[in-house]
Design an enzyme around this catalytic site. Structure first.
Site, PDB file in Angstrom:
ATOM      1  N   LYS A 211       0.839  -1.203   0.000  1.00 18.35           N
ATOM      2  CA  LYS A 211       0.000   0.000   0.000  1.00 18.35           C
ATOM      3  C   LYS A 211       0.875   1.255   0.000  1.00 18.35           C
ATOM      4  O   LYS A 211       0.686   2.159  -0.793  1.00 18.35           O
ATOM      5  CB  LYS A 211      -0.917  -0.037   1.227  1.00 18.35           C
ATOM      6  CG  LYS A 211      -1.840   1.159   1.347  1.00 18.35           C
ATOM      7  CD  LYS A 211      -2.775   1.007   2.534  1.00 18.35           C
ATOM      8  CE  LYS A 211      -3.461   2.332   2.830  1.00 18.35           C
ATOM      9  NZ  LYS A 211      -4.381   2.264   3.950  1.00 18.35           N
ATOM     10  N   GLU A 217      10.483  -4.696   4.465  1.00 22.16           N
ATOM     11  CA  GLU A 217      10.546  -6.117   4.100  1.00 22.16           C
ATOM     12  C   GLU A 217      10.222  -6.289   2.615  1.00 22.16           C
ATOM     13  O   GLU A 217      10.912  -7.013   1.882  1.00 22.16           O
ATOM     14  CB  GLU A 217       9.534  -6.937   4.924  1.00 22.16           C
ATOM     15  CG  GLU A 217       9.841  -7.047   6.405  1.00 22.16           C
ATOM     16  CD  GLU A 217       9.262  -5.905   7.229  1.00 22.16           C
ATOM     17  OE1 GLU A 217       8.919  -4.844   6.641  1.00 22.16           O
ATOM     18  OE2 GLU A 217       9.164  -6.061   8.460  1.00 22.16           O
ATOM     19  N   GLY A 272      -4.886  -1.746   5.033  1.00 25.06           N
ATOM     20  CA  GLY A 272      -4.107  -2.885   4.548  1.00 25.06           C
ATOM     21  C   GLY A 272      -4.791  -4.211   4.815  1.00 25.06           C
ATOM     22  O   GLY A 272      -4.906  -5.076   3.933  1.00 25.06           O
ATOM     23  N   ARG A 273      -5.279  -4.406   6.038  1.00 24.70           N
ATOM     24  CA  ARG A 273      -5.880  -5.700   6.396  1.00 24.70           C
ATOM     25  C   ARG A 273      -7.292  -5.858   5.853  1.00 24.70           C
ATOM     26  O   ARG A 273      -7.939  -6.871   6.099  1.00 24.70           O
ATOM     27  CB  ARG A 273      -5.841  -5.879   7.916  1.00 24.70           C
ATOM     28  CG  ARG A 273      -6.461  -4.741   8.702  1.00 24.70           C
ATOM     29  CD  ARG A 273      -6.085  -4.814  10.176  1.00 24.70           C
ATOM     30  NE  ARG A 273      -6.532  -3.649  10.940  1.00 24.70           N
ATOM     31  CZ  ARG A 273      -5.849  -2.525  11.066  1.00 24.70           C
ATOM     32  NH1 ARG A 273      -4.703  -2.376  10.447  1.00 24.70           N
ATOM     33  NH2 ARG A 273      -6.316  -1.526  11.798  1.00 24.70           N
ATOM     34  N   GLU A 358      -4.785  -6.654  14.757  1.00 25.27           N
ATOM     35  CA  GLU A 358      -4.253  -5.337  14.377  1.00 25.27           C
ATOM     36  C   GLU A 358      -5.358  -4.280  14.471  1.00 25.27           C
ATOM     37  O   GLU A 358      -5.082  -3.098  14.670  1.00 25.27           O
ATOM     38  CB  GLU A 358      -3.666  -5.374  12.956  1.00 25.27           C
ATOM     39  CG  GLU A 358      -2.718  -4.218  12.669  1.00 25.27           C
ATOM     40  CD  GLU A 358      -1.899  -4.382  11.393  1.00 25.27           C
ATOM     41  OE1 GLU A 358      -0.746  -4.841  11.468  1.00 25.27           O
ATOM     42  OE2 GLU A 358      -2.406  -4.049  10.315  1.00 25.27           O
ATOM     43  N   HIS A 389      -5.829 -33.342  17.745  1.00 20.08           N
ATOM     44  CA  HIS A 389      -4.737 -34.190  18.216  1.00 20.08           C
ATOM     45  C   HIS A 389      -3.566 -33.370  18.746  1.00 20.08           C
ATOM     46  O   HIS A 389      -2.457 -33.874  18.865  1.00 20.08           O
ATOM     47  CB  HIS A 389      -4.294 -35.122  17.086  1.00 20.08           C
ATOM     48  CG  HIS A 389      -5.367 -36.096  16.729  1.00 20.08           C
ATOM     49  ND1 HIS A 389      -5.517 -37.312  17.361  1.00 20.08           N
ATOM     50  CD2 HIS A 389      -6.407 -35.990  15.863  1.00 20.08           C
ATOM     51  CE1 HIS A 389      -6.575 -37.935  16.870  1.00 20.08           C
ATOM     52  NE2 HIS A 389      -7.140 -37.149  15.961  1.00 20.08           N
ATOM     53  N   LYS A 513       9.391  -1.047  14.123  1.00 22.56           N
ATOM     54  CA  LYS A 513       9.978  -0.716  12.815  1.00 22.56           C
ATOM     55  C   LYS A 513      11.088   0.313  12.974  1.00 22.56           C
ATOM     56  O   LYS A 513      12.171   0.181  12.408  1.00 22.56           O
ATOM     57  CB  LYS A 513       8.912  -0.100  11.896  1.00 22.56           C
ATOM     58  CG  LYS A 513       7.881  -1.041  11.354  1.00 22.56           C
ATOM     59  CD  LYS A 513       7.027  -0.291  10.341  1.00 22.56           C
ATOM     60  CE  LYS A 513       5.742  -1.007  10.022  1.00 22.56           C
ATOM     61  NZ  LYS A 513       4.836  -0.227   9.192  1.00 22.56           N
TER      62      LYS A 513
HETATM   63  O1  F6P Z   1       2.347  -4.163   9.887  1.00 26.25           O
HETATM   64  C1  F6P Z   1       1.875  -2.905   9.624  1.00 26.25           C
HETATM   65  C2  F6P Z   1       1.347  -2.727   8.249  1.00 26.25           C
HETATM   66  O2  F6P Z   1       1.222  -1.374   8.014  1.00 26.25           O
HETATM   67  C3  F6P Z   1       0.018  -3.434   8.013  1.00 26.25           C
HETATM   68  O3  F6P Z   1      -1.062  -2.736   8.482  1.00 26.25           O
HETATM   69  C4  F6P Z   1       0.041  -3.591   6.536  1.00 26.25           C
HETATM   70  O4  F6P Z   1      -0.912  -4.499   6.092  1.00 26.25           O
HETATM   71  C5  F6P Z   1       1.461  -4.036   6.326  1.00 26.25           C
HETATM   72  O5  F6P Z   1       2.214  -3.287   7.266  1.00 26.25           O
HETATM   73  C6  F6P Z   1       2.008  -3.857   4.947  1.00 26.25           C
HETATM   74  O6  F6P Z   1       1.987  -2.525   4.539  1.00 26.25           O
HETATM   75  P1  F6P Z   1       2.169  -2.113   3.035  1.00 26.25           P
HETATM   76  O7  F6P Z   1       1.062  -2.703   2.243  1.00 26.25           O
HETATM   77  O8  F6P Z   1       2.148  -0.614   3.011  1.00 26.25           O
HETATM   78  O9  F6P Z   1       3.494  -2.647   2.551  1.00 26.25           O
END
Ligand code: F6P
Length: 549
Positions: A211, A217, A272-273, A358, A389, A513
């Site tokens: 987003k 990452e 995002g979620r 979240e 199990h 972060k």
């Molecule tokens: O972990 C925090 C967060 O901002 C989430 O809310 C989001 O889904 C994720 O990181 C990834 O963010 P982006 O889509 O901006 O890479």
């Protein structure tokens, strides 16, 4: 009283009434509730779309439910719901509208944000995604060397990974089996390595899903994926044929070297979620095709409409949200298990963890004050029979109350045949048996009547009264998946509204972060990091020693 003029939740008469009611109910258990109401088994059920929802095995009476609905009314859950659907900026800490419901609205709907109807934008992107997905699926979209795309790798994390990764698993039976679709999220290089080691770069498409397009990452993995591709294909121009982006940030996407024509847009009013039915679902759409994706969106929309219009008594997301409040706030339950009896739903609970935790894992309310009541539960679970199990022992005889959702389907997926189809009844026999055992347990007398030696009787006795919701549908289809996800989205909404928290921000992930960025030079260069505590400092030194630095 709150700064916003609202009475503190735990000072409302509705809250007090529930607390008193809980006292009065005392140890009334499910055996008694079922004995006194022969109609309970059929009466405590609701239907939404294809989902049959049974809530008979909960520690509630009609009075409990009435009092819970009064709490919902007092906290104006439906008022906030209407504001959300209208596009008001209910995500106050980020000053944003919350309009994932617009992502699945029909073409002719009108939903405005800042005076602009966003529905045409949504459909323009869906159409662009459909065109692209079809070209990849048909082989018309080729890689740089002219070879057909056979592998799709989605690179994203959190909401830019969990949704499509979960839905791809759920809908595997509907996917093009000739395509390999993988998901890379972890910044651990092993993730990208394992996802690409057996792939041919000339046949691989990377979908960079972020987003913000700033998530470390994802950008790190995307950069490594780019190097992997260029090492094989040797020409910068190849990037345009092998990389597309899903983002709200056109500037950063272009900066990364991705052709803006190959960017699929979404908007800041999509959390995002809550985003996998936006452009973030492109990998899924390529896998299942635009038509199935549309069916899934229709499933979402069906439940949106139900949540928006159904009266409180028959509103399923409201009911599920209220049941969670009942256990979390009046029974001290700390967690909530989601236990699907479908192998295809293996990632479903992981997806719900982000959606729920979240959203509602917060101790500060909308008014900026700390809450004095429990908020979001720990959400956990894996497919049911495997869990039986492993950890069901604790569900049955542990000291903790863990409400659970059981999700199952009457039909096995169409692809199965022969003996594998027959196994479905055994799977579902477990599904029904477990909720029965959890609810009613086994008394000491019942155990004795089986001739069990007296010293073993306490061990073989099950107290019961472990509450469950059963969600049953005929089959697992794209539409049913959309219905299920929307159901949980709105359940989470209901709870956030009652607890008076902003379910749509996520400030809690920021601190880690920032610190990671600060610590990294200490690992790589041995740099002195100001303010590092002695424990972390010693651990960093140990790490460097172990790495021979
Ligand atoms: O972990 C925090 C967060 O901002 C989430 O809310 C989001 O889904 C994720 O990181 C990834 O963010 P982006 O889509 O901006 O890479």
């Amino acid at each position: 009283m709150n700064a916003d003029g609202r009475t503190r939740l735990n000072e409302t008469p509705e809250w007090t009434a529930l607390a008193e009611h809980r006292e009065e109910l005392g140890g009334v258990g499910l055996r008694e509730l079922f004995d006194t109401d022969p109609g309970r088994g059929t009466g405590y059920t609701l239907q939404v779309g294809d989902l049959h929802v049974d809530y008979a095995k909960h520690l509630v009476t009609d009075e409990t439910l009435r009092l819970l609905r009064e709490l919902a009314a007092a906290t104006d859950v439906f008022g906030l719901r209407d504001a959300m659907f209208r596009g008001e900026k209910i995500n106050t800490t980020e000053d944003r509208a919350v309009l994932h419901t617009a992502l699945r609205a029909p073409r002719d709907a009108v939903i405005e944000v800042d005076g602009r109807n966003v529905v045409p934008d949504v459909h323009a992107v869906l159409d662009k995604m459909a065109g692209f997905a079809e070209r990849v699926r048909s082989g018309e979209w080729t890689g740089y060397t002219g070879r057909r795309i056979r592998n799709v790798v989605n690179v994203g994390i959190g909401g830019s990974d969990l949704g499509p990764a979960m839905a791809y698993e759920v809908l595997r039976a509907f996917t093009d089996r000739d395509l390999t679709v993988r998901f890379v999220s972890n910044v651990d290089g092993a993730d990208l390595h394992e996802a690409t080691r057996d792939l041919d770069p000339a046949e691989t498409l990377f979908i960079i899903a972020s987003k913000t397009f700033t998530t470390i990452e994802t950008i790190t993995n995307a950069t490594s994926a780019r190097s992997w591709l260029l090492q094989a294909l040797g020409d910068e121009k190849a990037v345009a044929r092998h990389f597309v982006a899903l983002s709200t940030n056109a500037e950063k996407v272009t900066g990364f070297g991705i052709d803006p024509d190959n960017m699929f847009e979404f908007w800041d009013w999509v959390g995002g979620r809550y985003s996998y039915d936006s452009a973030i679902g492109l990998s899924l759409m390529i896998a299942i095709g635009p038509e199935r994706f549309r069916e899934m969106l229709d499933g979402f929309h069906l439940v949106d409409e139900h949540f928006r219009t159904a009266p409180a008594e028959s509103n399923v997301p409201l009911l599920l949200g209220l049941l969670g409040v009942w256990y979390g706030n009046f029974h001290d339950a700390q967690s909530h298990a989601v236990l699907p009896y479908s192998h295809y739903l293996s990632r479903f609970t992981a997806y719900l963890q982000q959606l729920d935790m979240e959203s509602n894992g917060k101790y500060v309310g909308r008014d900026g004050r700390e809450v004095e009541w429990q908020t979001g539960p720990v959400v956990w679970g894996t497919p049911g029979t495997n869990g039986q199990h492993a950890y069901y022992q604790l569900l049955h005889q542990g000291t903790k109350l863990i409400p659970a959702d059981f999700i199952g389907f009457a039909e096995p997926v169409a692809e199965l045949s022969g003996e594998l189809t027959a196994q479905h009844d055994l799977l579902m026999a477990n599904f029904f048996a477990q909720t029965q055992a959890l609810a009613f347990g086994k008394t000491a007398d019942e155990v004795r009547a089986e001739g069990v030696p007296e010293e073993l009787v306490p061990h073989k006795t099950f107290r019961g009264d472990r509450p469950t919701t059963t969600i049953l549908a005929r089959e697992l289809s794209p539409s049913v998946l959309g219905q299920l996800v929307a159901l949980y989205e709105h359940k989470v909404f209901v709870q956030g509204a009652i607890w008076n928290i902003d379910s749509f921000d996520q400030w809690g992930v920021e601190l880690g972060k920032v610190l990671a960025k600060r610590v990294e030079p200490a690992l790589t260069e041995g740099a002195e990091v100001p303010g590092l505590d002695t424990s972390t400092k010693a651990l960093v030194a140990k790490y460097r020693e172990l790495r021979g630095r």
